[in-house]
Enzyme design. Structure first.
Site, PDB file in Angstrom:
ATOM      1  N   ASP A  67       2.619  -6.218   2.274  1.00 34.76           N
ATOM      2  CA  ASP A  67       1.391  -5.559   2.742  1.00 34.76           C
ATOM      3  C   ASP A  67       1.760  -4.276   3.480  1.00 34.76           C
ATOM      4  O   ASP A  67       1.124  -3.885   4.469  1.00 34.76           O
ATOM      5  CB  ASP A  67       0.559  -6.489   3.633  1.00 34.76           C
ATOM      6  CG  ASP A  67      -0.867  -5.974   3.856  1.00 34.76           C
ATOM      7  OD1 ASP A  67      -1.288  -5.045   3.142  1.00 34.76           O
ATOM      8  OD2 ASP A  67      -1.546  -6.489   4.760  1.00 34.76           O
ATOM      9  N   ALA A 112      -2.638  -3.711  11.750  1.00 36.61           N
ATOM     10  CA  ALA A 112      -3.052  -2.891  10.598  1.00 36.61           C
ATOM     11  C   ALA A 112      -1.960  -2.866   9.545  1.00 36.61           C
ATOM     12  O   ALA A 112      -1.184  -1.922   9.449  1.00 36.61           O
ATOM     13  CB  ALA A 112      -3.368  -1.472  11.054  1.00 36.61           C
ATOM     14  N   HIS A 150       2.748 -11.058  11.309  1.00 40.98           N
ATOM     15  CA  HIS A 150       1.518 -11.654  10.784  1.00 40.98           C
ATOM     16  C   HIS A 150       1.497 -13.178  10.812  1.00 40.98           C
ATOM     17  O   HIS A 150       0.424 -13.774  10.880  1.00 40.98           O
ATOM     18  CB  HIS A 150       1.277 -11.165   9.354  1.00 40.98           C
ATOM     19  CG  HIS A 150       0.828  -9.741   9.274  1.00 40.98           C
ATOM     20  ND1 HIS A 150       1.700  -8.694   9.384  1.00 40.98           N
ATOM     21  CD2 HIS A 150      -0.412  -9.201   9.114  1.00 40.98           C
ATOM     22  CE1 HIS A 150       1.025  -7.550   9.292  1.00 40.98           C
ATOM     23  NE2 HIS A 150      -0.243  -7.838   9.136  1.00 40.98           N
ATOM     24  N   HIS A 209     -10.130 -11.281   3.629  1.00 36.07           N
ATOM     25  CA  HIS A 209     -11.008 -10.640   4.612  1.00 36.07           C
ATOM     26  C   HIS A 209     -12.347 -11.364   4.621  1.00 36.07           C
ATOM     27  O   HIS A 209     -13.406 -10.785   4.384  1.00 36.07           O
ATOM     28  CB  HIS A 209     -11.175  -9.154   4.310  1.00 36.07           C
ATOM     29  CG  HIS A 209      -9.935  -8.365   4.597  1.00 36.07           C
ATOM     30  ND1 HIS A 209      -9.677  -7.788   5.823  1.00 36.07           N
ATOM     31  CD2 HIS A 209      -8.865  -8.059   3.803  1.00 36.07           C
ATOM     32  CE1 HIS A 209      -8.506  -7.172   5.787  1.00 36.07           C
ATOM     33  NE2 HIS A 209      -7.992  -7.318   4.563  1.00 36.07           N
ATOM     34  N   HIS A 241       0.808  -1.229   0.000  1.00 36.32           N
ATOM     35  CA  HIS A 241       0.000   0.000   0.000  1.00 36.32           C
ATOM     36  C   HIS A 241       0.834   1.267   0.000  1.00 36.32           C
ATOM     37  O   HIS A 241       0.348   2.318  -0.427  1.00 36.32           O
ATOM     38  CB  HIS A 241      -0.916   0.016   1.226  1.00 36.32           C
ATOM     39  CG  HIS A 241      -1.894  -1.108   1.262  1.00 36.32           C
ATOM     40  ND1 HIS A 241      -3.050  -1.112   0.509  1.00 36.32           N
ATOM     41  CD2 HIS A 241      -1.875  -2.278   1.936  1.00 36.32           C
ATOM     42  CE1 HIS A 241      -3.708  -2.240   0.741  1.00 36.32           C
ATOM     43  NE2 HIS A 241      -3.011  -2.966   1.591  1.00 36.32           N
ATOM     44  N   ALA A 255      -8.324  -3.895   9.224  1.00 40.26           N
ATOM     45  CA  ALA A 255      -7.946  -2.500   9.024  1.00 40.26           C
ATOM     46  C   ALA A 255      -8.535  -1.896   7.759  1.00 40.26           C
ATOM     47  O   ALA A 255      -8.083  -0.850   7.299  1.00 40.26           O
ATOM     48  CB  ALA A 255      -6.422  -2.379   8.997  1.00 40.26           C
ATOM     49  N   GLN A 256      -9.527  -2.564   7.173  1.00 48.14           N
ATOM     50  CA  GLN A 256     -10.263  -1.985   6.047  1.00 48.14           C
ATOM     51  C   GLN A 256     -11.401  -1.128   6.607  1.00 48.14           C
ATOM     52  O   GLN A 256     -12.111  -1.549   7.526  1.00 48.14           O
ATOM     53  CB  GLN A 256     -10.824  -3.086   5.149  1.00 48.14           C
ATOM     54  CG  GLN A 256      -9.765  -3.948   4.484  1.00 48.14           C
ATOM     55  CD  GLN A 256      -9.061  -3.242   3.336  1.00 48.14           C
ATOM     56  OE1 GLN A 256      -9.612  -2.356   2.689  1.00 48.14           O
ATOM     57  NE2 GLN A 256      -7.823  -3.649   3.072  1.00 48.14           N
ATOM     58  N   HIS A 297      -3.095 -12.259   1.774  1.00 50.14           N
ATOM     59  CA  HIS A 297      -2.395 -12.420   3.060  1.00 50.14           C
ATOM     60  C   HIS A 297      -2.945 -13.649   3.796  1.00 50.14           C
ATOM     61  O   HIS A 297      -3.617 -13.556   4.809  1.00 50.14           O
ATOM     62  CB  HIS A 297      -2.399 -11.161   3.925  1.00 50.14           C
ATOM     63  CG  HIS A 297      -3.678 -10.383   4.020  1.00 50.14           C
ATOM     64  ND1 HIS A 297      -4.884 -10.941   4.393  1.00 50.14           N
ATOM     65  CD2 HIS A 297      -3.921  -9.065   3.828  1.00 50.14           C
ATOM     66  CE1 HIS A 297      -5.809 -10.012   4.426  1.00 50.14           C
ATOM     67  NE2 HIS A 297      -5.254  -8.878   4.087  1.00 50.14           N
ATOM     68  N   ASN A 340      -4.299 -14.518   7.496  1.00 53.75           N
ATOM     69  CA  ASN A 340      -4.684 -13.289   8.163  1.00 53.75           C
ATOM     70  C   ASN A 340      -6.049 -12.817   7.677  1.00 53.75           C
ATOM     71  O   ASN A 340      -6.313 -12.796   6.470  1.00 53.75           O
ATOM     72  CB  ASN A 340      -3.643 -12.192   7.933  1.00 53.75           C
ATOM     73  CG  ASN A 340      -2.279 -12.577   8.474  1.00 53.75           C
ATOM     74  OD1 ASN A 340      -1.305 -12.630   7.734  1.00 53.75           O
ATOM     75  ND2 ASN A 340      -2.199 -12.876   9.754  1.00 53.75           N
TER      76      ASN A 340
END
Length: 386
Positions: free
Chosen positions: A269, A312, A246, A190, A59, A137-138, A211, A214
């Protein structure tokens, strides 16, 4: 013409020993041959030549985030990645409104035109089609159901190489089929998906897991999950964040043993705080506290019983993740490097990167004995050296 002289050349599946690498016109012309007179020479005695690292899930870096959606942010990240040995990346977004993601895509196209850092190989949409219970953390304010038409609108601005979504959401399977037909790689993430949901998504064309482990339901001996499916599916690639936060080292070994070295991809990430000091930062509009190499949501307390923690993203740089992967996996270097470049390119359908071999694009990182980058070569051009 560029000649890398005297490096130990390690490419996926092969340790070629000490050899010269000859580059011409941005591509590798020969490995082990002699260059014609003239051109530039890198004296690489004592260094190891590896395919340039490819980070398909990142990111930000250096205080900048791709979701800042500015030319300055893209430049900061793209140039900064050169010091990490990263020659190619996917500009990874977050769960944001469509117009914010559209501006990210426009910035990606302008960055590609400038061509002054690591190569942007496409856009990765991490969200907004996620399970609210697994958002992590989205930003939950912008989560929505899968919408293939929206992704296609963004794809028309800048190619979407990959999208992460929760396959259990209403309409997800149809969305997966439509996006795969449009040439977009779909990754599960997610998500609270169980094994059966994972298998249906896999049949629809989902080939990645975001990921891995996670923000997913963990393995259970009686209730198989998407993690169980990912361990068993030989045709599915798994991203892993090997920053020491992680995933534990034994879990890394287990994943590699289950998946094999050809289906694992090391990612960072990394958020904007990567390469920056401890402090408070923003990730998709959420406050993040960074302390001693760990980023956590500043406004969400840690709950040891929660499936999704308050971690995060990562603040790791790629060499740190690669070193940990090599150590934890126990793989020889020629097998470990598959997870830094070749697997990423194979999974995205990029045939001319990820190897040091004649005809391939000359994306190469020269590292020292401790795997620290010393030279980063992109498209046959030295773009960074220590």
């Amino acid at each position: 013409m560029l000649t890398i002289r005297g490096a130990r050349v390690v490419t996926p599946g092969r340790d070629l020993g000490v050899a010269d690498v000859v580059v011409d016109g941005g591509r590798i012309a020969a490995v082990g041959g002699r260059a014609a007179a003239g051109g530039e020479t890198v004296e690489a005695d004592g260094l190891v030549a590896l395919p340039g690292f490819v980070d398909v899930h990142s990111h930000g870096r250096g205080g900048a985030d791709f979701c800042d959606a500015t030319d300055e942010a893209f430049g900061t990240i793209g140039r900064g990645k050169l010091a990490d040995g990263v020659t190619g990346f996917l500009a990874t977004g977050l769960t944001r409104p469509e117009e914010d993601l559209a501006e990210l895509c426009r910035c990606a196209e302008r960055y590609k035109a400038r061509g002054d850092g690591a190569t942007c190989l496409g856009v990765h949409l991490e969200g907004p089609f996620f399970n609210p219970e697994m958002a992590g953390a989205q930003n939950p304010a912008y989560l929505m159901k899968p919408d293939a038409a929206m992704v296609k609108r963004l794809h028309a601005i800048s190619p979407i190489a990959k999208i992460s979504l929760a396959p259990e959401l209403e309409g997800a399977e149809a969305c997966i089929r439509e996006l795969v037909a449009a040439g977009i790689v779909v990754s599960g993430g997610h998500s609270a998906a169980d094994f059966e949901t994972f298998e249906r998504a896999r049949a629809a064309g989902m080939t990645h897991l975001t990921h891995f482990c996670n923000a997913m339901m963990p393995i259970h001996h009686l209730r198989p999950t998407m993690v169980t499916g990912g361990m068993l599916a030989d045709d599915v690639f798994a991203e892993i964040i090997t920053d020491g936060v992680h995933l534990s080292d034994p879990m890394i070994r287990l994943i590699v043993r289950a998946k094999g070295p050809d289906r694992v991809m090391v990612i960072t990430d990394a958020m904007c705080a990567a390469g920056e000091p401890d402090g408070t930062y923003s990730l998709g509009g959420l406050r993040v506290k960074v302390e001693k190499g760990k980023a956590t949501l500043a406004d969400v307390p840690y709950d040891p019983k929660a499936v999704v923690s308050n971690v995060a993203g990562s603040v790791a740089l790629y060499p740190q993740c690669f070193k940990r992967y090599v150590k934890a996996s126990g793989l020889p270097l020629e097998e470990a490097v598959k997870a830094t470049s070749y697997n990423q390119c194979a999974s995205l359908g990029i045939p001319d990167r990820g190897e040091i071999a004649p005809g391939k694009i000359a994306d190469i990182v020269l590292v020292d004995a401790d795997l620290n980058p010393r030279f980063t070569i992109v498209n046959g051009e030295i773009r960074w050296h220590s």
